[in-house]
Design an enzyme around this catalytic site. Structure first.
Site, PDB file in Angstrom:
ATOM      1  N   CYS A   1       0.833  -1.212   0.000  1.00  0.00           N
ATOM      2  CA  CYS A   1       0.000   0.000   0.000  1.00  0.00           C
ATOM      3  C   CYS A   1       0.865   1.258   0.000  1.00  0.00           C
ATOM      4  O   CYS A   1       0.594   2.215  -0.730  1.00  0.00           O
ATOM      5  CB  CYS A   1      -0.973  -0.001   1.171  1.00  0.00           C
ATOM      6  SG  CYS A   1      -0.243  -0.221   2.812  1.00  0.00           S
TER       7      CYS A   1
ATOM      8  N   HIS B   1      -2.974   0.788   7.239  1.00  0.00           N
ATOM      9  CA  HIS B   1      -3.086   0.982   5.797  1.00  0.00           C
ATOM     10  C   HIS B   1      -2.514   2.341   5.420  1.00  0.00           C
ATOM     11  O   HIS B   1      -2.404   3.246   6.261  1.00  0.00           O
ATOM     12  CB  HIS B   1      -4.544   0.888   5.360  1.00  0.00           C
ATOM     13  CG  HIS B   1      -4.745   0.807   3.881  1.00  0.00           C
ATOM     14  ND1 HIS B   1      -4.079  -0.091   3.095  1.00  0.00           N
ATOM     15  CD2 HIS B   1      -5.551   1.526   3.041  1.00  0.00           C
ATOM     16  CE1 HIS B   1      -4.463   0.057   1.828  1.00  0.00           C
ATOM     17  NE2 HIS B   1      -5.345   1.038   1.780  1.00  0.00           N
TER      18      HIS B   1
ATOM     19  N   ASP C   1      -8.228   4.994  -1.930  1.00  0.00           N
ATOM     20  CA  ASP C   1      -7.760   3.716  -1.383  1.00  0.00           C
ATOM     21  C   ASP C   1      -7.030   2.910  -2.446  1.00  0.00           C
ATOM     22  O   ASP C   1      -7.598   2.576  -3.484  1.00  0.00           O
ATOM     23  CB  ASP C   1      -8.949   2.929  -0.842  1.00  0.00           C
ATOM     24  CG  ASP C   1      -8.534   1.814   0.089  1.00  0.00           C
ATOM     25  OD1 ASP C   1      -7.467   1.218  -0.141  1.00  0.00           O
ATOM     26  OD2 ASP C   1      -9.289   1.529   1.042  1.00  0.00           O
TER      27      ASP C   1
END
Length: 238
Positions: A69, A181, A199
């Site tokens: 991520c 995250h 995202d």
């Protein structure tokens, strides 16, 4: 109130199509608003701070595995800044960063790829990597500021053309599944007091609008992989 032109309809449709593959994404909790919902689109059209949206969405990438991520988020920023890297075999002679060409001797000296593949990266590690590409990164731990400080700082950054915000937060604190995250922020709407998260795990969740207090609380969580320091955000600039 400043409004974005409704030419954005096509852009929202494009990024939503990219973000919604054949497999279904996870259900959103009621406090989050998907970008590709009527309410989410309206928030973007009416947002007060939105300059980060276009360059980031144009260069959007979904993380190639569940540890990348942070890599995906930085790759988006590198391409938004038009930082030149080595030509990847599939794109020669053109150059752009992907999650493979991101790694090289400069990044290995800061954070080895093997570590990222095994554990992802902390906020501190995230803040160290843009320097490998000649960029500046300011690291802000949520425990060192207030929600009001974050709101003012992030809003000003999102309305600038030469800076980007990447957030490090705990998913379960905003009702998602489930661990730490990293993703870029792309816009801020004052009336709803919400930030738009692009995202990078698009196979899992769409871009969402989240209330400032909720996002700040999700950042203001301890990270055991970072000496229990809080998560937070970085601001990347030239």
């Amino acid at each position: 109130m400043r409004r974005i032109s409704f030419v954005l309809v096509s852009v929202v449709a494009w990024i939503s199509a990219v973000g919604r593959p054949g497999a279904e994404t996870l259900s959103l909790p009621p406090d989050l608003i998907a970008l590709d919902s009527p309410e989410g689109e309206t928030l973007l059209f009416e947002a007060e701070a939105w300059r980060s949206y276009f360059p980031l969405s144009i260069h959007f990438v979904s993380q190639v595995n569940q540890a990348f991520c942070g890599v995906a988020a930085i790759v988006m920023v590198l391409n938004a800044f038009d930082v030149r890297g080595l030509a990847t075999p599939q794109w020669k002679p053109y150059t752009a960063f992907d999650q493979e060409s991101f790694f090289g001797p400069a990044t290995e000296a800061i954070l080895p790829r093997a570590v990222v593949e095994q554990r992802g990266m902390t906020l501190t590690q995230l803040g160290g990597l843009p320097g490998a590409f000649g960029l500046k990164a300011e690291v802000h731990h949520a425990s060192d500021c207030s929600a009001d400080d974050f709101r003012r700082f992030a809003r000003a950054t999102l309305d600038a053309s030469d800076r980007y915000v990447i957030a490090n937060y705990l998913r379960k604190a905003i009702g998602q599944e489930s661990g730490g995250h990293v993703s870029p922020l792309a816009a801020y709407d004052e009336d709803s007091d919400r930030f738009l998260i692009l995202d990078v795990s698009r196979y899992k969740y769409p871009p969402v609008w989240v209330e400032t207090e909720a996002l700040f609380a999700a950042m203001n969580t301890p990270d055991s992989d970072n000496d229990n320091k809080s998560r937070g955000f970085i601001v990347v600039s030239r």
